[in-house]
Design a protein around this motif. Structure first.
Motif, PDB file in Angstrom:
ATOM      1  N   ALA A 187      -0.782  -3.195  -9.124  1.00 43.68           N
ATOM      2  CA  ALA A 187      -1.294  -1.985  -9.771  1.00 43.68           C
ATOM      3  C   ALA A 187      -1.620  -2.217 -11.237  1.00 43.68           C
ATOM      4  O   ALA A 187      -1.958  -1.272 -11.955  1.00 43.68           O
ATOM      5  CB  ALA A 187      -0.273  -0.862  -9.641  1.00 43.68           C
ATOM      6  N   ALA A 229      -4.099   1.338  -5.275  1.00 40.21           N
ATOM      7  CA  ALA A 229      -4.382   1.798  -6.635  1.00 40.21           C
ATOM      8  C   ALA A 229      -5.871   2.025  -6.847  1.00 40.21           C
ATOM      9  O   ALA A 229      -6.272   2.927  -7.611  1.00 40.21           O
ATOM     10  CB  ALA A 229      -3.846   0.786  -7.648  1.00 40.21           C
ATOM     11  N   ARG A 230      -6.684   1.254  -6.166  1.00 37.32           N
ATOM     12  CA  ARG A 230      -8.141   1.402  -6.310  1.00 37.32           C
ATOM     13  C   ARG A 230      -8.630   2.732  -5.755  1.00 37.32           C
ATOM     14  O   ARG A 230      -9.741   3.171  -6.078  1.00 37.32           O
ATOM     15  CB  ARG A 230      -8.849   0.246  -5.599  1.00 37.32           C
ATOM     16  N   LYS A 231      -7.846   3.383  -4.942  1.00 36.24           N
ATOM     17  CA  LYS A 231      -8.236   4.684  -4.423  1.00 36.24           C
ATOM     18  C   LYS A 231      -8.346   5.716  -5.547  1.00 36.24           C
ATOM     19  O   LYS A 231      -9.035   6.724  -5.408  1.00 36.24           O
ATOM     20  CB  LYS A 231      -7.228   5.177  -3.373  1.00 36.24           C
ATOM     21  N   ASP A 232      -7.665   5.460  -6.661  1.00 33.85           N
ATOM     22  CA  ASP A 232      -7.710   6.374  -7.798  1.00 33.85           C
ATOM     23  C   ASP A 232      -8.754   5.970  -8.825  1.00 33.85           C
ATOM     24  O   ASP A 232      -8.843   6.567  -9.903  1.00 33.85           O
ATOM     25  CB  ASP A 232      -6.330   6.429  -8.470  1.00 33.85           C
ATOM     26  N   GLY A 233      -9.524   4.926  -8.529  1.00 33.53           N
ATOM     27  CA  GLY A 233     -10.539   4.461  -9.455  1.00 33.53           C
ATOM     28  C   GLY A 233     -10.220   3.073  -9.977  1.00 33.53           C
ATOM     29  O   GLY A 233      -9.309   2.398  -9.477  1.00 33.53           O
ATOM     30  N   PRO A 234     -10.946   2.631 -10.989  1.00 35.54           N
ATOM     31  CA  PRO A 234     -10.699   1.297 -11.567  1.00 35.54           C
ATOM     32  C   PRO A 234      -9.257   1.163 -12.053  1.00 35.54           C
ATOM     33  O   PRO A 234      -8.679   2.105 -12.591  1.00 35.54           O
ATOM     34  CB  PRO A 234     -11.691   1.231 -12.740  1.00 35.54           C
ATOM     35  N   ILE A 235      -8.697  -0.013 -11.867  1.00 31.73           N
ATOM     36  CA  ILE A 235      -7.323  -0.267 -12.280  1.00 31.73           C
ATOM     37  C   ILE A 235      -7.271  -0.630 -13.758  1.00 31.73           C
ATOM     38  O   ILE A 235      -8.013  -1.490 -14.230  1.00 31.73           O
ATOM     39  CB  ILE A 235      -6.699  -1.392 -11.442  1.00 31.73           C
ATOM     40  N   THR A 236      -6.409   0.038 -14.486  1.00 29.43           N
ATOM     41  CA  THR A 236      -6.200  -0.252 -15.897  1.00 29.43           C
ATOM     42  C   THR A 236      -5.001  -1.174 -16.035  1.00 29.43           C
ATOM     43  O   THR A 236      -3.894  -0.825 -15.614  1.00 29.43           O
ATOM     44  CB  THR A 236      -5.951   1.035 -16.702  1.00 29.43           C
ATOM     45  N   TYR A 251       0.835  -1.202   0.000  1.00 34.59           N
ATOM     46  CA  TYR A 251       0.000   0.000   0.000  1.00 34.59           C
ATOM     47  C   TYR A 251       0.868   1.250   0.000  1.00 34.59           C
ATOM     48  O   TYR A 251       0.689   2.166  -0.813  1.00 34.59           O
ATOM     49  CB  TYR A 251      -0.915  -0.005   1.226  1.00 34.59           C
ATOM     50  N   PHE A 294      -2.800  -3.155  -4.818  1.00 38.27           N
ATOM     51  CA  PHE A 294      -4.109  -3.145  -5.474  1.00 38.27           C
ATOM     52  C   PHE A 294      -5.096  -2.274  -4.704  1.00 38.27           C
ATOM     53  O   PHE A 294      -5.820  -1.459  -5.282  1.00 38.27           O
ATOM     54  CB  PHE A 294      -4.643  -4.575  -5.577  1.00 38.27           C
ATOM     55  N   ILE A 295      -5.107  -2.432  -3.391  1.00 33.24           N
ATOM     56  CA  ILE A 295      -6.007  -1.617  -2.550  1.00 33.24           C
ATOM     57  C   ILE A 295      -5.684  -0.134  -2.705  1.00 33.24           C
ATOM     58  O   ILE A 295      -6.576   0.709  -2.822  1.00 33.24           O
ATOM     59  CB  ILE A 295      -5.886  -2.047  -1.069  1.00 33.24           C
TER      60      ILE A 295
END
Length: 320
Positions: free
Chosen positions: A105, A240-247, A18, A237-238
């Motif tokens: 990510a 990165a999800r703070k910024d929206g859907p992961i690409t 994180y 992953f947790i």
């Protein structure tokens, strides 16, 4: 009870992943930026994380919550392995821990690098090239470390804090370098007593869990080291999800091959050096381990050489 204690490795790994994602904490880009851009932002976070541990980890030992264990020091191995590891970070796209968190990510290229790193380290640690590793490490006498060297760590920690006190502000990822360094230092401190609950007296390390996951995934799955590395991409992953859907970032065959080759270099280099930027840098240096200092300096040198070589090639390609 042992398995419950081992689960603390997962928690520490999640925290590490994180913080790494939020603070873009990877010494591949951190070391390279010093050479190519004169940007020390990530390195300052790295040094602060080390300093924070220097101030507190001795108290962990003094209170009997864990015991000091130093990374092995093979002089020639630390230099040669460190140089290879540092140079390989350029092609792998990350350091050992960076490869793990970038998978969380969404980086497919990092997955290729991870596979290469796992294979490279396993072949030299446990496989047919173990003899070659031992031969390299036997060049020069193995140097020991006084078992109480950590007692002087707070003095070094205060010196590093004083050095960083007036350092300029800077942001990497979403966090300032001060926040990233402080959080990483606290995570490193917590790793010692928590891993000791699972009969493992050591701080954070990436390569042992990576090797165990490939060599003995069933038998070692619930070990602290394996759960730690599995927690790193989960934490990333947790975050990165703070910024929206992961690409998910795809990689061409050529790019994936390059990342895999870089990962092989990471694994081979870490095996020969007996550690990486985490096991040596964030765990060994806070204990004043001379072998860790030599290894990390060599990793930086390898990264610098690869970065300067890359710059020279780019200039040659663009010059008329």
């Amino acid at each position: 009870m042992f398995y419950l204690a081992s689960l603390t490795g997962l928690l520490v790994g999640i925290a590490y992943g994180y913080a790494s994602q939020r603070g873009a904490f990877c010494m591949s880009s951190g070391f390279r930026a010093v050479v190519t851009e004169r940007d020390t932002t990530k390195v300052k976070a790295y040094v602060l994380a080390i300093a924070v541990q220097m101030l507190a980890v001795p108290a962990v030992f003094a209170l009997g919550l864990s015991s000091a264990t130093y990374p092995s020091f093979f002089p020639v191995g630390a230099v040669l392995g460190g140089l290879l590891f540092g140079a390989s970070m350029r092609w792998a796209g990350g350091c050992a821990a960076g490869v793990w968190y970038k998978i969380g990510a969404g980086s497919i290229g990092s997955l290729a690098a991870l596979l290469g790193m796992a294979m490279g380290a396993t072949v030299l640690d446990l496989g047919p090239l173990a003899g070659m590793r031992e031969s390299i490490q036997s060049l020069g006498p193995p140097l020991g470390v006084p078992s109480t060297a950590w007692v002087w760590a707070p003095v070094a920690g205060l010196a590093l804090v004083a050095l960083l006190w007036r350092a300029g502000a800077g942001v990497a990822g979403h966090w300032s370098w001060r926040r990233t360094g402080l959080v990483m230092g606290v995570i490193g401190i917590a790793a010692w007593p928590l891993s000791s609950l699972a009969a493992r007296d050591f701080g954070m390390a990436v390569v042992p869990g990576t090797v165990s996951l490939l060599a003995d995934p069933i038998g070692r799955f619930m070990s602290w080291d394996v759960l730690f590395v599995l927690g790193v991409p989960l934490g990333a992953f947790i975050a990165a999800r703070k910024d929206g859907p992961i690409t998910v970032s795809t990689a061409s065959l050529g790019e994936a091959t390059k990342r895999f080759a870089g990962g092989l270099g990471l694994g081979v280099g870490a095996s020969i050096a007996a550690g990486c930027t985490v096991g040596h840098g964030l765990t060994g240096i806070p204990l004043l381990s001379p072998g860790s200092v030599v290894a990390v300096i060599s990793i930086f040198a390898g990264s610098a050489i690869a970065a300067l070589w890359g710059q020279r090639r780019q200039r040659s390609a663009t010059s008329p």
